[in-house]
Write a protein that holds these residues in place. Sequence first.
Motif, PDB file in Angstrom:
ATOM      1  N   UNK A   1      -4.948  -6.717 -14.945  1.00 56.41           N
ATOM      2  CA  UNK A   1      -4.539  -7.987 -14.350  1.00 56.41           C
ATOM      3  C   UNK A   1      -5.230  -8.269 -13.025  1.00 56.41           C
ATOM      4  N   UNK A   2      -5.696  -7.239 -12.337  1.00 58.43           N
ATOM      5  CA  UNK A   2      -6.305  -7.402 -11.024  1.00 58.43           C
ATOM      6  C   UNK A   2      -7.339  -6.307 -10.812  1.00 58.43           C
TER       7      UNK A   2
ATOM      8  N   UNK B   1      -4.112  -6.046  -5.445  1.00 61.56           N
ATOM      9  CA  UNK B   1      -4.737  -7.351  -5.594  1.00 61.56           C
ATOM     10  C   UNK B   1      -6.249  -7.318  -5.650  1.00 61.56           C
ATOM     11  N   UNK B   2      -6.898  -8.241  -4.886  1.00 61.58           N
ATOM     12  CA  UNK B   2      -8.346  -8.402  -4.991  1.00 61.58           C
ATOM     13  C   UNK B   2      -9.102  -7.761  -3.840  1.00 61.58           C
ATOM     14  N   UNK B   3      -8.441  -6.896  -3.086  1.00 60.21           N
ATOM     15  CA  UNK B   3      -9.071  -6.247  -1.932  1.00 60.21           C
ATOM     16  C   UNK B   3      -8.999  -4.732  -2.070  1.00 60.21           C
TER      17      UNK B   3
ATOM     18  N   UNK C   1       0.839  -1.207   0.000  1.00 63.87           N
ATOM     19  CA  UNK C   1       0.000   0.000   0.000  1.00 63.87           C
ATOM     20  C   UNK C   1       0.868   1.248   0.000  1.00 63.87           C
ATOM     21  N   UNK C   2       1.878   1.268   0.851  1.00 60.67           N
ATOM     22  CA  UNK C   2       2.748   2.441   0.928  1.00 60.67           C
ATOM     23  C   UNK C   2       3.490   2.672  -0.387  1.00 60.67           C
TER      24      UNK C   2
ATOM     25  N   UNK D   1      -6.967   1.400   1.221  1.00 61.45           N
ATOM     26  CA  UNK D   1      -6.749   2.847   1.282  1.00 61.45           C
ATOM     27  C   UNK D   1      -6.154   3.385  -0.016  1.00 61.45           C
ATOM     28  N   UNK D   2      -5.280   2.623  -0.647  1.00 61.37           N
ATOM     29  CA  UNK D   2      -4.640   3.082  -1.881  1.00 61.37           C
ATOM     30  C   UNK D   2      -5.670   3.373  -2.966  1.00 61.37           C
ATOM     31  N   UNK D   3      -6.714   2.580  -3.040  1.00 60.92           N
ATOM     32  CA  UNK D   3      -7.749   2.805  -4.045  1.00 60.92           C
ATOM     33  C   UNK D   3      -8.496   4.107  -3.794  1.00 60.92           C
ATOM     34  N   UNK D   4      -8.810   4.386  -2.551  1.00 63.16           N
ATOM     35  CA  UNK D   4      -9.530   5.628  -2.248  1.00 63.16           C
ATOM     36  C   UNK D   4      -8.647   6.844  -2.495  1.00 63.16           C
TER      37      UNK D   4
END
Length: 318
Positions: A225-226, A231-233, A178-179, A236-239
């Motif tokens: 790819x994902x 990955x599949x979860x 994530x970092x 915080x990085x997505x937000x």
Amino acid sequence: MGLLVDGQWHDRWYDTKSTGGRFVRKDSQFRSWITPDGSAGPTGEAGFKAEAGRYHLYISLACPWASRVMIMRSIKGLKDMISVSIVNPLMVENGWTFEPDEGVVADPILDADYMHQVYTHADPHYSGRVTVPVLYDKQTKKIVNNESSEIMRMLNTAFDEIGALPGDYSPEELLPEIDAINKKVYDNVNNGVYKSGFATDQAVYEEEVKNVFTTLDELEALLAEQPYLVGDKITEADWRLFTTLIRFDSVYYGHFKCNIRNLTDYPNLWRYTKELYNYPGVAETVDFKHIKEHYYRSHKTINPNGIVPFGPELDLTI
């Protein structure tokens, strides 16, 4: 846009002459943490225990940094625990204000007219930019933190023992990944659009805008790819990426000249953006009126006439 110097407000734009035409963002200064028991966090001082009704957020619906905090507050079920004030989208000679307008929520704590008054209430000699979000402690009358990435992590876990919704968006075992993606996205996308839009040198602009799209190309390939950045979860990085993507075609493409491609030209990124927008509790944090009003009317050096584009029309259904 302005700043405080020893507690005095000055209407002053960013100094890009001294940086060779580059926009350089300064670090946030208030860096304490709310923790379950009030112990000290990674930085700052102790004494900020997670308690319902104790804390207040000052945010802008236009600002992507504030919006990611609002998303975490919403998806963690903290709306009844942490109250919110929302500034006016227009930010000019007095900075962020609470001037009444649609969607503005006045300051119930200090009855401030301007956001800089909240800063000088906490520190009468504060020097620096007056930004949002701000996490304020009503009990000690202090600003806890004004760094959005840290506020997100507090809201993610600090209130779990007193009724926050389940879900860990920064699980310890994924933090290295994530970092790493956060750093890449921050440098080249979140802040990259600002480094492009606020550049005052042609070569600097071209360098920065190419960095934005090189990274978007890489993220597009990753999402082929994902489903998510780690990955599949959803993490915080997505937000943190989402709040830039949801503004991209409406403001960054035109206003910040990030116009090599539209976001809608990227099938995987656009699919991803729509999915995150439709995640429970997220769409209510997105206000395109505030977003467009802020950028196109506030940045007079970029858009001196303050004309707000009518479009684009975006279909965010899935």
